[in-house]
Enzyme design. Structure first.
Site, PDB file in Angstrom:
ATOM      1  N   THR A  64      -7.171  57.117  -5.627  1.00  0.00           N
ATOM      2  CA  THR A  64      -7.898  57.896  -5.871  1.00  0.00           C
ATOM      3  C   THR A  64      -8.821  58.562  -4.761  1.00  0.00           C
ATOM      4  O   THR A  64      -8.717  57.922  -3.540  1.00  0.00           O
ATOM      5  CB  THR A  64      -9.105  57.344  -6.963  1.00  0.00           C
ATOM      6  OG1 THR A  64      -8.552  56.938  -8.040  1.00  0.00           O
ATOM      7  CG2 THR A  64     -10.314  58.093  -7.034  1.00  0.00           C
ATOM      8  N   ARG A  69      -5.959  57.446 -21.587  1.00  0.00           N
ATOM      9  CA  ARG A  69      -6.902  56.475 -20.690  1.00  0.00           C
ATOM     10  C   ARG A  69      -7.616  57.426 -19.864  1.00  0.00           C
ATOM     11  O   ARG A  69      -7.186  58.149 -19.223  1.00  0.00           O
ATOM     12  CB  ARG A  69      -6.134  55.500 -20.092  1.00  0.00           C
ATOM     13  CG  ARG A  69      -6.984  54.302 -19.275  1.00  0.00           C
ATOM     14  CD  ARG A  69      -6.812  54.732 -17.976  1.00  0.00           C
ATOM     15  NE  ARG A  69      -7.548  53.826 -16.981  1.00  0.00           N
ATOM     16  CZ  ARG A  69      -8.081  53.814 -15.781  1.00  0.00           C
ATOM     17  NH1 ARG A  69      -7.762  55.117 -15.262  1.00  0.00           N
ATOM     18  NH2 ARG A  69      -8.528  52.852 -15.173  1.00  0.00           N
ATOM     19  N   GLY A 100     -10.463  56.644 -16.619  1.00  0.00           N
ATOM     20  CA  GLY A 100     -10.904  55.601 -15.976  1.00  0.00           C
ATOM     21  C   GLY A 100     -12.609  56.107 -15.522  1.00  0.00           C
ATOM     22  O   GLY A 100     -13.164  56.629 -16.263  1.00  0.00           O
ATOM     23  N   ASP A 101     -13.006  55.211 -14.356  1.00  0.00           N
ATOM     24  CA  ASP A 101     -14.359  55.571 -13.987  1.00  0.00           C
ATOM     25  C   ASP A 101     -14.557  56.782 -13.330  1.00  0.00           C
ATOM     26  O   ASP A 101     -15.936  57.126 -13.429  1.00  0.00           O
ATOM     27  CB  ASP A 101     -15.122  54.211 -13.149  1.00  0.00           C
ATOM     28  CG  ASP A 101     -13.952  54.321 -11.889  1.00  0.00           C
ATOM     29  OD1 ASP A 101     -12.581  54.302 -11.993  1.00  0.00           O
ATOM     30  OD2 ASP A 101     -14.588  54.187 -10.800  1.00  0.00           O
ATOM     31  N   THR A 104     -13.600  54.027  -5.879  1.00  0.00           N
ATOM     32  CA  THR A 104     -12.192  53.650  -6.284  1.00  0.00           C
ATOM     33  C   THR A 104     -11.898  52.484  -6.584  1.00  0.00           C
ATOM     34  O   THR A 104     -12.415  51.516  -5.514  1.00  0.00           O
ATOM     35  CB  THR A 104     -11.311  54.220  -4.993  1.00  0.00           C
ATOM     36  OG1 THR A 104     -10.013  53.881  -5.146  1.00  0.00           O
ATOM     37  CG2 THR A 104     -11.831  53.832  -3.750  1.00  0.00           C
ATOM     38  N   GLY A 105     -11.040  51.849  -7.288  1.00  0.00           N
ATOM     39  CA  GLY A 105     -10.643  50.733  -7.719  1.00  0.00           C
ATOM     40  C   GLY A 105     -10.309  50.687  -9.505  1.00  0.00           C
ATOM     41  O   GLY A 105     -10.078  51.699  -9.786  1.00  0.00           O
TER      42      GLY A 105
HETATM   43  N1  ASP Z   1     -10.546  54.339 -10.208  1.00  0.00           N
HETATM   44  C1  ASP Z   1      -9.314  54.944 -10.567  1.00  0.00           C
HETATM   45  C2  ASP Z   1      -9.388  54.662 -12.183  1.00  0.00           C
HETATM   46  O1  ASP Z   1      -9.300  53.678 -12.573  1.00  0.00           O
HETATM   47  C3  ASP Z   1      -7.936  54.486  -9.942  1.00  0.00           C
HETATM   48  C4  ASP Z   1      -8.280  54.354  -8.529  1.00  0.00           C
HETATM   49  O2  ASP Z   1      -9.347  54.375  -7.906  1.00  0.00           O
HETATM   50  O3  ASP Z   1      -7.494  54.752  -8.018  1.00  0.00           O
HETATM   51  O4  ASP Z   1      -8.597  55.740 -12.767  1.00  0.00           O
END
Ligand code: ASP
Length: 308
Positions: free
Chosen positions: A175, A203, A205-206, A226-227
């Site tokens: 991300t 789905r 994400g955050d 990111t995570g």
């Molecule tokens: N946070 C992102 C998600 O869960 C993934 C990422 O940080 O690469 O969609």
């Protein structure tokens, strides 16, 4: 308030970035991608431009770079498609916009910005976001534009093993995001992602969730995360840091370290973030082995970093 400090920090994802599999050539490419994005945003701040313009330009540059899991180079979901999420937020008035589950848009962060500026809503998803993109004349790219062999191979492998994967065989979150302080004292944040490899269709994400992966408020901080998105949503990461600063008087460093290095670790939430406060202090904590990141602020040398 007159202000003279400017600051920009960005990330290109966190995770287990193994030195063994990193060649000098690949490392140089990552560093170039990070530096190019840093320069694009910082030039805007130096010219007296806004924090919002700076984070949008920085994230667009990272979206255009196929090395990162956002825009071009996004990961594949379970049905072999790209579904992208993005958000942007202005710290001076809490204006924000986000999109989730979108396809074909070259720069999702710019669509998020259009949601912020052209609608009375915060978050548009799926087909509605697609239709909005068309009414705003966003040029759509064919699926081939987003294709990279590496992401395709990762997806094939994840499919075979029947698991949802965080961007890379070595668990890397690709991300991208940026935070900025401009010369007027305004903060802004933006985040963009392709999500997780082999994720379920639909789905989210955050990253596009305001207060989870993205947040900005002038009195405290601007944050881009990111995570592992599910855990970042549960921990309300970005807004939690804001609260620790606002209600408890913690510094940016104290608040972001507490959330990333303690709270997230306790629940198994791997990842990190970039953050800047109203004084131009920058914090880039992560609890994974590495995080692609870069920063620059008034009177300081630019930093482009991957490992601890
Ligand atoms: N946070 C992102 C998600 O869960 C993934 C990422 O940080 O690469 O969609």
């Amino acid at each position: 308030m007159s202000h003279s400090t400017i600051a920009l920090a960005l990330h290109g994802g966190a995770g287990t970035i193994l030195r063994e599999t990193m060649t000098p050539e690949l490392q140089a490419q990552y560093q170039l991608g990070l530096q190019t994005a840093l320069d694009a945003g910082y030039a805007i701040l130096e010219a007296g431009g806004s924090a919002i313009d700076a984070v949008a330009a920085t994230v667009s540059s990272l979206e255009d770079c196929p090395l990162f899991n956002a825009g071009r180079g996004s990961v594949f979901n379970h049905i072999g498609e790209h579904e992208m999420d993005a958000a942007i937020m202005a710290g001076n008035n809490l204006a924000c916009g986000a999109v989730a589950g979108i396809q074909g848009v070259r720069n999702p962060v710019q669509l998020a910005r259009a949601v912020m500026e052209e609608t009375e809503h915060v978050l548009l998803i799926g087909q509605g976001a697609q239709t909005f993109a068309q009414t705003q004349d966003f040029p759509l790219q064919p699926a081939s534009y987003f294709f990279t062999q590496q992401r395709f191979d990762q997806w094939q492998q994840a499919l075979q093993e029947g698991r949802v994967q965080l961007d890379h065989t070595e668990k890397k979150f690709g991300t991208v995001g940026a935070v900025a302080l401009d010369i007027r004292g305004d903060l802004a944040a933006a985040t963009s992602t392709g999500g997780m490899t082999n994720k379920q269709f639909g789905r989210v994400g955050d990253s596009p969730i305001i207060g989870a992966g993205t947040w900005a408020a002038n009195d405290t901080c601007a944050i881009s995360c990111t995570g592992h998105g599910e855990l970042f949503i549960k921990a309300a990461v970005a807004h939690d840091i804001h609260c620790l600063m606002s209600y408890k008087g913690l510094s940016l460093q104290e608040a972001s370290d507490l959330v990333v290095l303690e709270k997230l670790v306790k629940i198994g939430g791997e990842g990190g973030l970039v953050a800047v406060d109203a004084q131009g202090n920058i914090s880039m904590p992560f609890n994974s082995d590495g995080m692609y990141r870069a920063c620059k602020s008034s009177g300081r040398e630019a930093q482009v970093l991957i490992y601890k």
